[in-house]
Design an enzyme around this catalytic site. Sequence first.
Site, PDB file in Angstrom:
ATOM      1  N   GLY A  58       9.508 -51.982 159.998  1.00  0.00           N
ATOM      2  CA  GLY A  58       8.854 -51.778 158.748  1.00  0.00           C
ATOM      3  C   GLY A  58      10.217 -51.524 157.530  1.00  0.00           C
ATOM      4  N   ARG A  94       8.578 -57.967 161.829  1.00  0.00           N
ATOM      5  CA  ARG A  94       7.961 -57.578 163.183  1.00  0.00           C
ATOM      6  C   ARG A  94       7.990 -57.769 164.258  1.00  0.00           C
ATOM      7  NH1 ARG A  94       5.807 -52.017 162.022  1.00  0.00           N
ATOM      8  NH2 ARG A  94       5.559 -52.006 160.088  1.00  0.00           N
ATOM      9  N   ASP A 107      11.991 -46.683 167.429  1.00  0.00           N
ATOM     10  CA  ASP A 107      11.538 -46.471 168.749  1.00  0.00           C
ATOM     11  C   ASP A 107      11.718 -47.928 170.074  1.00  0.00           C
ATOM     12  OD1 ASP A 107       9.325 -46.787 167.938  1.00  0.00           O
ATOM     13  OD2 ASP A 107       8.523 -45.467 169.642  1.00  0.00           O
ATOM     14  N   ASP A 108      11.139 -49.212 169.743  1.00  0.00           N
ATOM     15  CA  ASP A 108      10.867 -50.369 169.878  1.00  0.00           C
ATOM     16  C   ASP A 108      12.133 -50.689 169.696  1.00  0.00           C
ATOM     17  OD1 ASP A 108       8.486 -49.042 170.934  1.00  0.00           O
ATOM     18  OD2 ASP A 108       7.048 -50.774 169.986  1.00  0.00           O
ATOM     19  N   LYS A 149      15.814 -46.149 162.557  1.00  0.00           N
ATOM     20  CA  LYS A 149      15.571 -45.691 160.934  1.00  0.00           C
ATOM     21  C   LYS A 149      14.204 -45.831 161.257  1.00  0.00           C
ATOM     22  CE  LYS A 149      13.183 -49.262 160.589  1.00  0.00           C
ATOM     23  NZ  LYS A 149      11.676 -50.181 160.834  1.00  0.00           N
ATOM     24  N   THR A 150      12.985 -44.393 161.072  1.00  0.00           N
ATOM     25  CA  THR A 150      11.573 -45.042 160.477  1.00  0.00           C
ATOM     26  C   THR A 150      11.314 -43.625 159.956  1.00  0.00           C
ATOM     27  OG1 THR A 150       9.354 -44.842 161.427  1.00  0.00           O
ATOM     28  CG2 THR A 150      11.194 -44.297 162.536  1.00  0.00           C
ATOM     29  N   ILE A 151      10.431 -44.534 158.810  1.00  0.00           N
ATOM     30  CA  ILE A 151       9.982 -43.199 157.715  1.00  0.00           C
ATOM     31  C   ILE A 151       8.580 -42.271 158.692  1.00  0.00           C
ATOM     32  CG2 ILE A 151       9.655 -44.411 156.069  1.00  0.00           C
ATOM     33  CD1 ILE A 151       6.741 -44.493 155.962  1.00  0.00           C
ATOM     34  N   ASP A 152       8.770 -43.030 160.109  1.00  0.00           N
ATOM     35  CA  ASP A 152       8.230 -41.647 160.530  1.00  0.00           C
ATOM     36  C   ASP A 152       7.941 -40.605 161.219  1.00  0.00           C
ATOM     37  OD1 ASP A 152       5.969 -43.607 160.535  1.00  0.00           O
ATOM     38  OD2 ASP A 152       6.161 -45.239 161.995  1.00  0.00           O
ATOM     39  N   TYR A 208     -12.947 -31.679 143.182  1.00  0.00           N
ATOM     40  CA  TYR A 208     -12.883 -32.822 144.184  1.00  0.00           C
ATOM     41  C   TYR A 208     -12.653 -31.910 145.054  1.00  0.00           C
ATOM     42  CZ  TYR A 208     -13.077 -36.042 140.153  1.00  0.00           C
ATOM     43  OH  TYR A 208     -13.814 -36.594 139.216  1.00  0.00           O
ATOM     44  N   GLY A 219       1.977 -43.682 159.117  1.00  0.00           N
ATOM     45  CA  GLY A 219       3.285 -42.258 159.912  1.00  0.00           C
ATOM     46  C   GLY A 219       2.793 -42.980 161.459  1.00  0.00           C
ATOM     47  N   TYR A 233       2.311 -46.735 151.748  1.00  0.00           N
ATOM     48  CA  TYR A 233       3.506 -48.709 151.960  1.00  0.00           C
ATOM     49  C   TYR A 233       4.008 -47.784 150.554  1.00  0.00           C
ATOM     50  CZ  TYR A 233       0.347 -50.557 153.484  1.00  0.00           C
ATOM     51  OH  TYR A 233      -0.711 -51.197 155.215  1.00  0.00           O
TER      52      TYR A 233
END
Lengths: 542, 542
Positions: free
Chosen positions: A75, A139, A169-170, A196-199, A237, A245, A407
């Site tokens: 992603g 992917r 990681d992968d 790289k990863t936003i997570d 609300y 994530g 997104y």
Amino acid sequence: MYTFESLRLQYKPKIPNQLKHLLGLQAKPVYCPEKIPTELKTLFPKSYNFPLIEFEFTDVKKKFPLKVGVVFSGGPAPGGNNVLAGIFDAIKKFQPNSQLIGFLDGPDGLLKRKTRNIFQEDIAQIKNLGGFDFLSTGRGKIETIEQKEVALKIVEDLSLDGLIIIGGDDSNTNAAALAEFFLEKGCKTKVIGVPKTIDGDLKNQYIEISFGFDTASKTYAHTIGSLLKDALSQKKYYFFVKLMGRSASHIALECALATHPTYTLISEEIKEEKQNLRDVVVLLSDIICHRAKENKNYGLFLIPEGSIEFFNDVQTLIREINNYPKENLTQVIKNHLSKEAKTLFEDLPQEIQKQFLLERDPHGNVQVTKIETERLILELVQKELKKRKEEGSYQGSFSPQAIFLGYEGRSAMPSNFDANYCYALGLTAALLIKHGLTGYMAGITHLNEPVEAWTPIGLPLISMMGFENRQGKEKAVIKKALVDLKGAAFDLYKEWRLKWAYEDHFQFPPPIQFFGPHEFSDQLPLTLKLDAMKTNEYRYVM
Amino acid sequence: MYTFESLRLQYKPKIPNQLKHLLGLQAKPVYCPEKIPTELKTLFPKSYNFPLIEFEFTDVKKKFPLKVGVVFSGGPAPGGNNVLAGIFDAIKKFQPNSQLIGFLDGPDGLLKRKTRNIFQEDIAQIKNLGGFDFLSTGRGKIETIEQKEVALKIVEDLSLDGLIIIGGDDSNTNAAALAEFFLEKGCKTKVIGVPKTIDGDLKNQYIEISFGFDTASKTYAHTIGSLLKDALSQKKYYFFVKLMGRSASHIALECALATHPTYTLISEEIKEEKQNLRDVVVLLSDIICHRAKENKNYGLFLIPEGSIEFFNDVQTLIREINNYPKENLTQVIKNHLSKEAKTLFEDLPQEIQKQFLLERDPHGNVQVTKIETERLILELVQKELKKRKEEGSYQGSFSPQAIFLGYEGRSAMPSNFDANYCYALGLTAALLIKHGLTGYMAGITHLNEPVEAWTPIGLPLISMMGFENRQGKEKAVIKKALVDLKGAAFDLYKEWRLKWAYEDHFQFPPPIQFFGPHEFSDQLPLTLKLDAMKTNEYRYVM
């Protein structure tokens, strides 16, 4: 047309002092940072004992051209273009004849040899902008022996000195295996990973954060802040906000510290405490009832995307459903589910039941990421409150809204931090290749200090690996970094959360600012700051 | 803690030249701007013939104290606090003993006399920040004769010189009636309205835009831009984005012009062309099929919140369903619906069917705002594409995502434009009261010019009124401004939209910037700019 993007193209990433004089830098092996398990030695005989790499200045200035390939994997994350810019600028400094070749559409595109030469004009059009659209991503994976053979042939055909894999990681696990494979085959192409990863789940003592996390979490935190302000304005609300994530709750924790919402679920804690979905429904309902007594019929709950798969009871249900094919499931539920699983299932809203039954991944497993956890929890809380109202223990009004933030954070324009960080990562990745290093992740340490003091390193990919059970097999993988329940960030959150739940301590972070006072336009992620502090310090932060 | 909010509190709104010397200003009646229908004369005998008010400088500087009440009415909009700041600063300049009294929780709070005195310290804590949380707001109304009597008693008890109602079309309709009522009763309290709504549907030749529209639409446009970037990066998703904005499509049109998405529905056009839901499903499916042939299996559709109620076939269905009580509807559908309505209903996804049947407003009507239009259209398009795939006319892949953008825009931190505009509106509202004017809306014209040239006016509320059928009765109301299908903004969109649909012309607006180059930090809404241009000019803008 003069757009903000054209303005942003003019931003010059700040460069760490150590990376200002690339030509004089020499790689300096330091020590093997982690004890490597014996099994890894067997799997990675060529690369298991690589040292950590730092850099030092020398008078020697070697100039030679490099031909480097680069691929985005998985992603998007804000800042990818600046990694390309860093690599490009570095190899051109090494020698103007150097070449950068982008593989299109992710690893699949690499295997199909879909390439694009990257020129100065390209970099000038993409620097500091978000998105992976310049090369596109995918992917796909380079994992099997056949795929590795294809990759080998392609990098040799292209005569690449280096292949840089920008991924999570992968992707970096596969980069490690590819590096080993190229070494075995005597291939000269060096393989370097970029975190790289936003997570935010690709980090460790050396990789302080993955790129993209800062921009994504600031994007979400701004929206959450505005929703909190809206909740306060009309006092009407309850927002149930699911955050992208994957399994880890780094983004949720970062957003919680930035905005102080009513309550935030942390998947790692749910797992550790073996909480049931039901427990969380009761907890949130209790908070709502407590607040209703003070006439506060509003609030906001943060729900990490991955939380659904950590609930003890949901795990049981999924495990049992996975045992049966998706046909005839109605019969299965009637006759074969355990009492616990059946009770939970029947308690679920109809739409969510469908999501449990119908969506399966290629391995036939329930696709938990497709389950709308925010709606699920909302509806169960609604049911619980209705019951309490009938029983007379709750008199409030309850207007819930389910929201998913995801997104828009992955492809947002990178913050100054991500723009600077990614550019430095790109420079470092090129440096590692120049020094003939393979099987490394490019890293920058001391991120908590001013950019000038940031320090480039090469971290052996193997040092990040451990064994995990994947589809019944023990597999050597780069460990996903989960939220550390003993870490400063979680500790601080835990200390404050009940206060935040009952009183209102909402914070309202701005949209990402690229100009204006430094302390806002260049702010680090809070969790990164906290993790860098000593225990005694961080208690005084909030 | 030094937050961005504390920084923002220091921002000094720019002041129009005409408002820099408040004390010397004199109200100047200009002319009656609109021909008033006779029926309005009967309804508003005291206020039907008020002139338009401009201001001019004189040497006379009258200083006297004012006691002013202020109330927020309806949903939040960014900038409300700056209206308060403007009123406060103006009346204190008129005389330091002046008092500003806020009514809490909207019109209901006024009727319950829930008040809060507003001091300099309060203004210093809320200026330039988003949200209506300082006074809170509500959807209550002051409409019936009993309510007006209560309001009269309260403003007389408090001895208010003026009451400022910050609200949308309905709130200002009621403000007009209240002004007339106070005049009839010989009450000295002047009633002044301020044009507030993110929906942008409260405007006319004098009120160029309502406040909040700029911040909200910029907030959404930024998110939409990031989603477009994401769509491009992975080339995988179709985003179906529903936008808040009630019946009118101003926000959708503004966001379309700012981001050039794949396609944007405009409710006013749907109505004008008598389009069916089915027509739009076919149109969007055609676009998707066309793009799939070029291997573009991604995109983004903008769907205005109110569009659902404009589809010809949906209108028929709603009308028929409204005829029956919500009990036994299953029977009704079987036996009583027309063929057309029944076909549409049976075509709807189950969840949406439920929303049609179950949600009723206090008048027993289907609550169209509760229908998840983005999911509805997504699912119908998905069904259509599945059919086309089976027939062999479509080979693409379709991964849709439904997204709703709304609440986060209503309470966001106001843009510089909204901060400046609201402050000027507040100053103007106070000026109108000082000059003994009632039944007016505070307005600022020449917004398309530099702030210095902005011009304060008072617009008679009556001049904005017309008759509308509301629940079977003709009612005098301030007309909701819908998108002008002959206006510059829509014309430009219409000219470009098929190009945008088939090619990719995505734009990526930044998050709202408060600093940096003026052309970005102080940018006006595009539709406002376009509306101010002459026909020949605007064709060269894009």
